[in-house]
Scaffold this active site. Sequence first.
Site, PDB file in Angstrom:
ATOM      1  N   ASP A 189       0.911   3.392  -3.269  1.00 20.32           N
ATOM      2  CA  ASP A 189       0.456   5.125  -3.270  1.00 20.32           C
ATOM      3  C   ASP A 189       1.371   6.237  -3.834  1.00 20.32           C
ATOM      4  O   ASP A 189       1.139   7.176  -4.572  1.00 20.32           O
ATOM      5  CB  ASP A 189       0.504   5.736  -1.554  1.00 20.32           C
ATOM      6  CG  ASP A 189       0.171   7.054  -1.492  1.00 20.32           C
ATOM      7  OD1 ASP A 189      -0.857   7.460  -1.784  1.00 20.32           O
ATOM      8  OD2 ASP A 189       1.171   7.667  -0.935  1.00 20.32           O
TER       9      ASP A 189
ATOM     10  N   GLU B 122       0.938  -1.167  -0.025  1.00 13.95           N
ATOM     11  CA  GLU B 122      -0.059   0.057   0.074  1.00 13.95           C
ATOM     12  C   GLU B 122       0.782   1.174  -0.172  1.00 13.95           C
ATOM     13  O   GLU B 122       0.597   2.077  -0.792  1.00 13.95           O
ATOM     14  CB  GLU B 122      -0.989  -0.198   1.238  1.00 13.95           C
ATOM     15  CG  GLU B 122      -1.766   1.311   1.374  1.00 13.95           C
ATOM     16  CD  GLU B 122      -2.294   1.552   2.766  1.00 13.95           C
ATOM     17  OE1 GLU B 122      -2.333   2.567   3.277  1.00 13.95           O
ATOM     18  OE2 GLU B 122      -2.182   0.469   3.480  1.00 13.95           O
TER      19      GLU B 122
ATOM     20  N   ASP C 236      -7.181   1.034   0.599  1.00 17.50           N
ATOM     21  CA  ASP C 236      -5.715   0.476   0.401  1.00 17.50           C
ATOM     22  C   ASP C 236      -5.445  -0.562  -0.469  1.00 17.50           C
ATOM     23  O   ASP C 236      -4.147  -0.651  -0.966  1.00 17.50           O
ATOM     24  CB  ASP C 236      -5.788   0.036   2.224  1.00 17.50           C
ATOM     25  CG  ASP C 236      -5.714   1.368   3.082  1.00 17.50           C
ATOM     26  OD1 ASP C 236      -5.491   2.290   2.536  1.00 17.50           O
ATOM     27  OD2 ASP C 236      -5.959   1.048   4.361  1.00 17.50           O
TER      28      ASP C 236
ATOM     29  N   GLU D 156      -4.452   0.395  -3.754  1.00 16.16           N
ATOM     30  CA  GLU D 156      -3.026   1.075  -3.823  1.00 16.16           C
ATOM     31  C   GLU D 156      -2.105  -0.256  -3.998  1.00 16.16           C
ATOM     32  O   GLU D 156      -0.994   0.041  -4.549  1.00 16.16           O
ATOM     33  CB  GLU D 156      -2.888   1.937  -2.758  1.00 16.16           C
ATOM     34  CG  GLU D 156      -3.512   3.335  -2.886  1.00 16.16           C
ATOM     35  CD  GLU D 156      -3.273   4.161  -1.652  1.00 16.16           C
ATOM     36  OE1 GLU D 156      -3.646   5.455  -1.739  1.00 16.16           O
ATOM     37  OE2 GLU D 156      -2.931   3.659  -0.558  1.00 16.16           O
TER      38      GLU D 156
END
Length: 227
Positions: free
Chosen positions: A49, A45, A118, A121
């Site tokens: 991102d 995650e 989450d 990502e």
Amino acid sequence: MKVSADLAAFMTRLGHTFEKPEILVRALTHSSLGSATRPDNQRLEFLGDRVLGLSMAEALFRADRAASEGQLAPRFNALVRKETCAAVAREIDLGAVLKLGRSEMMSGGRRKEALLGDAMEAVIAAVYLDAGFEVAKALVLRLWGKRIDRVEQDARDPKTALQEWAQARGMSPPRYETMGRDGPDHAPKFRIAVKLDSGDSEEAVAGSKRQAEQAAAKALLARLEQG
């Protein structure tokens, strides 16, 4: 690694066939099911991102070469925020393949916005690790699609716009009040009212206080601007 039917179907929805499907399995494993022998998706995650952020920053930078940093920043924020990631995750039914612990599964984890955002990502990171940045970027741009084209409209923060409208007329900042909360813990609905010194007000209902506040501000601003 042998790929299950549901995972193969998800790869089709995602638009990427993994050379190393074990990376995808990790991206779909929530911390509620993680263990010493079964790593969860939190590290992915973190990486995803950044991959998402660079993909979007580059796309926005190239799409409008005359835009200032002040114009690009809210567009970027609109595209990478958790709500947008969760919306994309729903479009490819990511929730159906999330690997959750019993408690999260029983509380509706497959539908929770934070978990979906989450995991989206983490999946982006998995594609990056499996095939490199250019493939991951192309996947992001394809999945986000028309959101990138209409980002100027989405980037306008209704709460900020309403506050600026009120202050320009000598009013205090808008006040937000929670009028009610319904639904189970895993799928709550908040009813929020926004009020101005003038007596004007609107209410909205959404799955989080932030979304309800934004929706109420948007509705009130639209009415004020029309009137």
